[in-house]
Design an enzyme around this catalytic site. Sequence first.
Site, PDB file in Angstrom:
ATOM      1  CB  CYS A   1     -12.821  -1.152   5.266  1.00 49.49           C
ATOM      2  SG  CYS A   1     -13.664  -2.195   7.084  1.00 49.49           S
ATOM      3  CB  SER A   2     -10.331   2.725   2.503  1.00 48.18           C
ATOM      4  OG  SER A   2      -9.121   0.552   2.778  1.00 48.18           O
TER       5      SER A   2
ATOM      6  CB  CYS B   1      -0.964  -0.122   1.619  1.00 47.62           C
ATOM      7  SG  CYS B   1      -2.040  -1.387   1.651  1.00 47.62           S
TER       8      CYS B   1
ATOM      9  CB  ILE C   1     -12.684  -1.665  -3.772  1.00 45.27           C
ATOM     10  CG1 ILE C   1     -11.974  -2.993  -2.241  1.00 45.27           C
ATOM     11  CG2 ILE C   1     -12.068  -2.205  -4.850  1.00 45.27           C
ATOM     12  CD1 ILE C   1     -13.202  -4.340  -2.531  1.00 45.27           C
TER      13      ILE C   1
ATOM     14  CG  HIS D   1      -6.444   2.425   0.253  1.00 48.00           C
ATOM     15  ND1 HIS D   1      -5.231   2.164  -0.214  1.00 48.00           N
ATOM     16  CD2 HIS D   1      -6.243   0.839   0.768  1.00 48.00           C
ATOM     17  CE1 HIS D   1      -4.020   2.247  -0.375  1.00 48.00           C
ATOM     18  NE2 HIS D   1      -4.385   1.192   1.256  1.00 48.00           N
TER      19      HIS D   1
ATOM     20  CE  LYS E   1     -14.401   4.561   6.607  1.00 49.60           C
ATOM     21  NZ  LYS E   1     -15.315   3.961   5.225  1.00 49.60           N
TER      22      LYS E   1
END
Length: 390
Positions: free
Chosen positions: A213-214, A86, A216, A337, A333
């Site tokens: 959760c970030s 990442c 997709i 990402h 967020k």
Amino acid sequence: MDRKAVIVGWSHIPFGKLPEPDTEALIAKVAGPALEHAGVPAKDVDGIYVGVMNGGFQKQDFQGALVATSTPELAYVPAVRLENACATGSAALYTAMDFIESGRGRVALVVGAEKMTSKPTAEVGDILLNACYRKEEADIRGGFAGVFGQIAQQYFARYGDKSHELAMIAAKNHHNGVSNPYAHMRKDFGVAFCNQVSEKNPYVAKPLRRTDCSMISDGAAALVVADADYAQHLARAVGFRARQQVNDIFPLSRRDPIAFEGATRAWKQALEAAGVALGDLSLVETHDCFTIAELVEYEAMGLAKRGEGGRVVREGIAQKTGRLPINPSGGLKAKGHPVGATGVSMHVMACMQLSGTAGDMQIPGARLAGVFNMGGAAVANYVSIMERVR
């Protein structure tokens, strides 16, 4: 000759589920515009550094070569692709800066991109597990979210349930993301929604909910880096007071997974090298792939003692109007990402703040910005302390 590397231009497209079919098309959206923004002709570019994790998102690899397919003037420029989970985008940027400061070139183009949404969610989860130590962690339920779910469980076991504080972090970043025209999700959910497990906000990997959760995302961003002498005739220059990379041991079983020791060391070294204290920073863009990551990062950067990160968000310190705004862009967020693009994007956001061009995201009088980009579960840790030169 002053070989200190500075950022002289950038480009960023909105993140989200995008119509572009692959990273080649995404790269084409930002490479040329970044050079235009910098006022740098393609003939002056000495090196190209492309950050794409890939790992199975698409069959096409050898992605350093893709830049010249959309910008033929760059056909004979040396180009390489970087990958560091990442933190791939920061790896590309730091390598470009090393290239400049070694004297091997005067101008470099840095591009970060990822196409993620064309794969089913389950397959995306498996690909992202490439950023974990597969020998031990490949079967963790919930994929990469499951990895950070376990980190959250261990944090809660040691310091108490912090679900409400995680919801406050999610709500803060989504609130900030409303002002970011590049954000995947521009919606203010509020703390109550983020804190409530519901059909629209289910558990993904206990205790993490969907809002923890970030997303997709697809996306791309680019930076143009030049030596300080070359940059003198250009419109802008954003420099680095310090930049540090510290790696931690890969397997979670061989370290304290909630200590973020690599991140802590990177922050300490960067602040010392820059000759500043954390309180001197105007803002920080930090790696909130999951809300528990941002919580622990508060402690790693020195905003709170171990186990007390929750008070940073409870006391409003991290708010856009707080003592140290954290993720005024909305962070991963809200912004999304797309793995290879993330590190480049975070540095673009800092450049916009320092140049006073961040629009509704702007922190008034921003003078120094911190950027923390993390690869894997706090394995590769990059800290930049940035300032406006001109």
